[in-house]
Write an enzyme that holds these catalytic residues in place. Sequence first.
Site, mmCIF file in Angstrom:
data_model
loop_
_atom_site.group_PDB
_atom_site.id
_atom_site.type_symbol
_atom_site.label_atom_id
_atom_site.label_comp_id
_atom_site.label_asym_id
_atom_site.label_seq_id
_atom_site.Cartn_x
_atom_site.Cartn_y
_atom_site.Cartn_z
ATOM 1 N N HIS A 56 -49.978 -34.243 -0.936
ATOM 2 C CA HIS A 56 -48.866 -34.024 -0.026
ATOM 3 C C HIS A 56 -47.855 -35.154 -0.030
ATOM 4 O O HIS A 56 -46.784 -35.052 0.575
ATOM 5 C CB HIS A 56 -49.453 -33.817 1.382
ATOM 6 N N LYS A 58 -44.870 -37.594 -0.901
ATOM 7 C CA LYS A 58 -43.540 -37.359 -1.463
ATOM 8 C C LYS A 58 -42.880 -38.720 -1.690
ATOM 9 O O LYS A 58 -42.416 -39.371 -0.755
ATOM 10 C CB LYS A 58 -42.727 -36.482 -0.522
ATOM 11 N N HIS A 113 -38.416 -30.386 8.654
ATOM 12 C CA HIS A 113 -39.543 -30.542 7.738
ATOM 13 C C HIS A 113 -39.951 -32.009 7.711
ATOM 14 O O HIS A 113 -40.950 -32.385 7.122
ATOM 15 C CB HIS A 113 -39.163 -30.056 6.342
ATOM 16 N N LYS A 167 -41.478 -35.448 9.294
ATOM 17 C CA LYS A 167 -42.609 -35.746 10.165
ATOM 18 C C LYS A 167 -42.446 -37.163 10.686
ATOM 19 O O LYS A 167 -42.319 -38.107 9.897
ATOM 20 C CB LYS A 167 -43.953 -35.629 9.436
#
Length: 583
Positions: free
Chosen positions: A255, A257, A486, A488
């Site tokens: 996950h 990025k 999107h 967090k």
Amino acid sequence: MSQESEHGKWTVSSSDESVDEDAGCEEPSTSLLQGAGRDKVTEPSYSCSEARKAAHKRKSSPLQFQDENSLSEVPPAPKRLSQEGSGWCLSSSEEEDDCKGKDVKKSDAVASSVRQKEDCAPQDLAKDELPLNHKSAEPPNEVQDTWDLLDGGNPFRFFLTKVRGIKSKYNAGALHIKDILSQLFGTLVSSAQFNYCIDVEWLIRQYPKEFRDKPLLIVHGEKRESKADLYEQAKPYKNVSFCQAKLDIAFGTHHTKMMLLCYEEGLRVVIHTSNLIEDDWYQKTQGIWLSPLYPKLPPGTPGSAGESCTNFKSDLISYLMSYKSPALNEWVEVIKQHDLSETRVYLVGSTPGRYQNNEKEKWGHLRLRKLLKDHAVQVPDENSWTVIGQFSSIGSMGPDQSKWLCSEFRQSLVTLGNSAKTLTNQEVPINLIYPSVDNVRQSLEGYPAGGSLPYSIQTAQKQLWLHSFFHKWSAETSGRSHAMPHIKTYMRVSPDFQRIAWFLVTSANLSKAAWGAFEKNGAQLMIRSYELGVLFLPSEFGLDTGYFQVKENLLSDEPASFPVPYDLPPEKYESKGQANKVL
């Protein structure tokens, strides 16, 4: 999948962060897409989960939310523009299940879709209309302006992505991926892209033409057919190579990025929240931390040199080494050759595994707890400082709040300094920001934006207690109330919501898979996924007060204030009313 509950009628995506950890892969919802008379919609060309494909199909058939207590459906938001043959597809959240692998056919166009209208002045609409050609979807700001922005001073180096369809002034300090990869930032030698969902063809187009044949390493977590599809996408590009992240624990995802950009002039690290697909850089709220340009160390300098006071260099190397990949070992050597001493943020990462003793504090929420214990400063009346969590996906947390959220996870987030005082679960409030159905309905993307906010109905019905923690998404301060998040973020905020003790932007959603959960009575921390984020602490920015002042408006000139990208205080979901049902 349309199901009834006490919260009304929902249609939701499946998510690997949302299924019970001891259950098998849940099947995605596609039944609602099979109505009579509907045209078949082609699927995305990139590797993705079934939930993401279903969200893509919803573009041609926006969902209608129904509350069993109401007499009529919620009306859709006003139409903005109809977009013919746009060729782009909806991004889903990365927190999706491992039920991947069905063949995906590449398409040149999709059915026309409806966009929602942003509350912007008439004079702004013309310049911010949606493009008819998906290749021109990036906001049309000049790259030189972005260079001036960076060079002009941004001590936090925290940015939002540009959003199409909002007032242009709110994109003035934002970045598109083409800005980040611009030749103005350096003469690229090679790069590495870490991500969950990747459209290889689109990604290559984001690089300037002169850099499109430079070595590119893609770090991913795809398996089986999805992996084969990803590799098939890359066949036309001889400069592209792959590193498959090991995911040996069920329901884990890669996950993280991140971009590693090696230039003739130095090295840059970019940690962000966007998938490498067009829609994630189009009409969503996303976050970016962009490092300074790190210069090369003199030849013969030890690799341990050039460390920052936040130990960013050694922590980044440790994170890369956790992959146990020869390809990433080469990047470790590149990092060792550069001076990262100007870094002011702390790295907070997760890697899959079961950790004991001191190893537990290297990753996940215990990593955050240790950093806050060692480097944060206690503030007066800290019990009344709220913990805020903002995310785009929700996992299974147990039958009540004491099982994870308000026990081990909260204990990590409430830590401030090396205090012997132990706070009880009831002392520190938690606010969770997650878009309501009404948020999604009125968004720039309309109901299909819900595909990026997966929360499985099976999990939601097992933790109805969580609903009382939810707060709506509102971002007037950044002009992004209608750009679904999107991004967090997590932080600790004062009772008046004017100060924050710390701020974290990360890929990690609200789940045990991302943050880790105790096993063996707390002796072991188990983490399922790869995650990465950066922590901002006041002490590293010359502030001895123990807090940042919150910037009142992101357009205001308050250089010492932190640019929280959404509105504070957050507005709580109402107990009744269809506008506030969680999607």
